[in-house]
Design a protein around this motif. Structure first.
Motif, PDB file in Angstrom:
ATOM      1  N   MET A  74       0.837  -1.198   0.000  1.00 17.61           N
ATOM      2  CA  MET A  74       0.000   0.000   0.000  1.00 17.61           C
ATOM      3  C   MET A  74       0.871   1.247   0.000  1.00 17.61           C
ATOM      4  N   MET A  75       0.591   2.117  -0.949  1.00 16.13           N
ATOM      5  CA  MET A  75       1.378   3.347  -1.036  1.00 16.13           C
ATOM      6  C   MET A  75       0.967   4.333   0.056  1.00 16.13           C
ATOM      7  N   ALA A  76       1.822   5.294   0.303  1.00 11.22           N
ATOM      8  CA  ALA A  76       1.555   6.354   1.279  1.00 11.22           C
ATOM      9  C   ALA A  76       0.679   7.427   0.641  1.00 11.22           C
ATOM     10  N   TYR A  77      -0.341   7.870   1.368  1.00  9.11           N
ATOM     11  CA  TYR A  77      -1.238   8.907   0.875  1.00  9.11           C
ATOM     12  C   TYR A  77      -1.080  10.220   1.639  1.00  9.11           C
ATOM     13  N   GLY A  78      -0.109  10.293   2.529  1.00  6.71           N
ATOM     14  CA  GLY A  78       0.084  11.475   3.354  1.00  6.71           C
ATOM     15  C   GLY A  78       0.293  12.766   2.595  1.00  6.71           C
ATOM     16  N   LYS A  79       0.943  12.696   1.446  1.00  3.28           N
ATOM     17  CA  LYS A  79       1.186  13.904   0.653  1.00  3.28           C
ATOM     18  C   LYS A  79       0.044  14.185  -0.316  1.00  3.28           C
ATOM     19  N   MET A  80      -0.889  13.249  -0.432  1.00  6.44           N
ATOM     20  CA  MET A  80      -2.000  13.402  -1.374  1.00  6.44           C
ATOM     21  C   MET A  80      -3.294  13.829  -0.699  1.00  6.44           C
ATOM     22  N   LEU A  81      -3.384  13.614   0.612  1.00 10.77           N
ATOM     23  CA  LEU A  81      -4.606  13.918   1.342  1.00 10.77           C
ATOM     24  C   LEU A  81      -4.359  15.055   2.324  1.00 10.77           C
ATOM     25  N   SER A  82      -5.333  15.914   2.456  1.00 15.53           N
ATOM     26  CA  SER A  82      -5.244  16.939   3.489  1.00 15.53           C
ATOM     27  C   SER A  82      -5.449  16.256   4.845  1.00 15.53           C
ATOM     28  N   ALA A  83      -5.114  16.946   5.912  1.00 21.62           N
ATOM     29  CA  ALA A  83      -5.330  16.392   7.257  1.00 21.62           C
ATOM     30  C   ALA A  83      -6.806  16.068   7.464  1.00 21.62           C
ATOM     31  N   GLU A  84      -7.688  16.917   6.952  1.00 23.86           N
ATOM     32  CA  GLU A  84      -9.126  16.693   7.088  1.00 23.86           C
ATOM     33  C   GLU A  84      -9.569  15.467   6.294  1.00 23.86           C
ATOM     34  N   GLU A  85      -9.054  15.297   5.083  1.00 21.42           N
ATOM     35  CA  GLU A  85      -9.402  14.126   4.272  1.00 21.42           C
ATOM     36  C   GLU A  85      -8.885  12.849   4.914  1.00 21.42           C
ATOM     37  N   LEU A  86      -7.721  12.913   5.511  1.00 18.40           N
ATOM     38  CA  LEU A  86      -7.163  11.761   6.211  1.00 18.40           C
ATOM     39  C   LEU A  86      -8.071  11.349   7.364  1.00 18.40           C
ATOM     40  N   LYS A  87      -8.513  12.323   8.155  1.00 16.44           N
ATOM     41  CA  LYS A  87      -9.456  12.028   9.250  1.00 16.44           C
ATOM     42  C   LYS A  87     -10.759  11.466   8.702  1.00 16.44           C
ATOM     43  N   ASN A  88     -11.236  12.047   7.622  1.00 14.30           N
ATOM     44  CA  ASN A  88     -12.501  11.603   7.030  1.00 14.30           C
ATOM     45  C   ASN A  88     -12.439  10.160   6.544  1.00 14.30           C
ATOM     46  N   VAL A  89     -11.343   9.791   5.877  1.00 15.81           N
ATOM     47  CA  VAL A  89     -11.257   8.432   5.353  1.00 15.81           C
ATOM     48  C   VAL A  89     -11.098   7.419   6.487  1.00 15.81           C
ATOM     49  N   VAL A  90     -10.365   7.762   7.524  1.00 14.40           N
ATOM     50  CA  VAL A  90     -10.241   6.850   8.677  1.00 14.40           C
ATOM     51  C   VAL A  90     -11.604   6.669   9.346  1.00 14.40           C
ATOM     52  N   ARG A  91     -12.338   7.749   9.476  1.00 11.13           N
ATOM     53  CA  ARG A  91     -13.692   7.670  10.044  1.00 11.13           C
ATOM     54  C   ARG A  91     -14.577   6.775   9.162  1.00 11.13           C
ATOM     55  N   TYR A  92     -14.472   6.920   7.844  1.00 10.66           N
ATOM     56  CA  TYR A  92     -15.274   6.101   6.930  1.00 10.66           C
ATOM     57  C   TYR A  92     -14.878   4.628   7.002  1.00 10.66           C
ATOM     58  N   ILE A  93     -13.590   4.352   7.065  1.00  8.78           N
ATOM     59  CA  ILE A  93     -13.117   2.964   7.136  1.00  8.78           C
ATOM     60  C   ILE A  93     -13.755   2.241   8.321  1.00  8.78           C
ATOM     61  N   LYS A  94     -13.915   2.945   9.430  1.00 10.34           N
ATOM     62  CA  LYS A  94     -14.528   2.332  10.614  1.00 10.34           C
ATOM     63  C   LYS A  94     -15.978   1.910  10.358  1.00 10.34           C
ATOM     64  N   THR A  95     -16.674   2.578   9.434  1.00 16.63           N
ATOM     65  CA  THR A  95     -18.058   2.204   9.139  1.00 16.63           C
ATOM     66  C   THR A  95     -18.135   0.883   8.397  1.00 16.63           C
ATOM     67  N   LEU A  96     -17.019   0.422   7.841  1.00 17.02           N
ATOM     68  CA  LEU A  96     -17.002  -0.839   7.102  1.00 17.02           C
ATOM     69  C   LEU A  96     -16.869  -2.041   8.029  1.00 17.02           C
ATOM     70  N   ARG A  97     -16.529  -1.791   9.271  1.00 16.65           N
ATOM     71  CA  ARG A  97     -16.361  -2.887  10.223  1.00 16.65           C
ATOM     72  C   ARG A  97     -17.685  -3.595  10.466  1.00 16.65           C
ATOM     73  N   ALA A  98     -17.601  -4.901  10.528  1.00 13.08           N
ATOM     74  CA  ALA A  98     -18.805  -5.696  10.803  1.00 13.08           C
ATOM     75  C   ALA A  98     -19.278  -5.373  12.211  1.00 13.08           C
ATOM     76  N   PRO A  99     -20.596  -5.269  12.402  1.00 12.18           N
ATOM     77  CA  PRO A  99     -21.088  -4.993  13.746  1.00 12.18           C
ATOM     78  C   PRO A  99     -20.747  -6.129  14.708  1.00 12.18           C
ATOM     79  N   LYS A 100     -20.428  -5.756  15.926  1.00 12.20           N
ATOM     80  CA  LYS A 100     -20.120  -6.765  16.947  1.00 12.20           C
ATOM     81  C   LYS A 100     -21.423  -7.400  17.407  1.00 12.20           C
ATOM     82  N   THR A 101     -21.382  -8.714  17.576  1.00 15.70           N
ATOM     83  CA  THR A 101     -22.576  -9.420  18.039  1.00 15.70           C
ATOM     84  C   THR A 101     -22.391  -9.879  19.463  1.00 15.70           C
ATOM     85  N   GLU A 102     -23.461  -9.916  20.166  1.00 20.32           N
ATOM     86  CA  GLU A 102     -23.447 -10.414  21.552  1.00 20.32           C
ATOM     87  C   GLU A 102     -23.527 -11.933  21.516  1.00 20.32           C
ATOM     88  N   ASP A 103     -22.766 -12.590  22.339  1.00 27.89           N
ATOM     89  CA  ASP A 103     -22.806 -14.058  22.412  1.00 27.89           C
ATOM     90  C   ASP A 103     -23.891 -14.536  23.323  1.00 27.89           C
TER      91      ASP A 103
END
Length: 103
Positions: A74-103
């Motif tokens: 995976m290439m580095a995107y630090g020089k391609m994304l603004s600080a705000e875009e970096l925060k936004n994409v990390v926030r979005y990535i978390k929405t892809l996580r499967a919901p936790k289920t109770e056992d």
């Protein structure tokens, strides 16, 4: 050779990812333009060793560092994304996580 080809493809896809009007793109837009090829729409495609984001449990700070600095093929995107875009994409990535289920 394969890593070079993948890096070239990613570079050309990332070049088109810049916001031309100086605004900050939302996380889904950044993900679609820079991450979709390897991680897939749902985050679990796994192309070229891309991690399955649906099962990821890494912290925001580690995810930010990986997106900023790159890791493995995976290439580095630090020089391609603004600080705000970096925060936004990390926030979005978390929405892809499967919901936790109770056992």
């Amino acid at each position: 050779m394969i890593k070079l080809a993948i890096s070239t493809i990613l570079l050309f896809s990332a070049i088109g990812a810049f916001a031309q009007d100086g605004t900050h793109r939302d996380g889904k837009t950044v993900f679609t333009q820079t991450c979709l090829m390897c991680h897939g729409e749902l985050g679990n495609k796994g192309l070229a060793g891309a991690k399955d984001l649906t099962i990821s449990t890494i912290s925001d700070s580690l995810a930010t560092a990986i997106v900023h600095d790159g890791k493995g093929a995976m290439m580095a995107y630090g020089k391609m994304l603004s600080a705000e875009e970096l925060k936004n994409v990390v926030r979005y990535i978390k929405t892809l996580r499967a919901p936790k289920t109770e056992d």
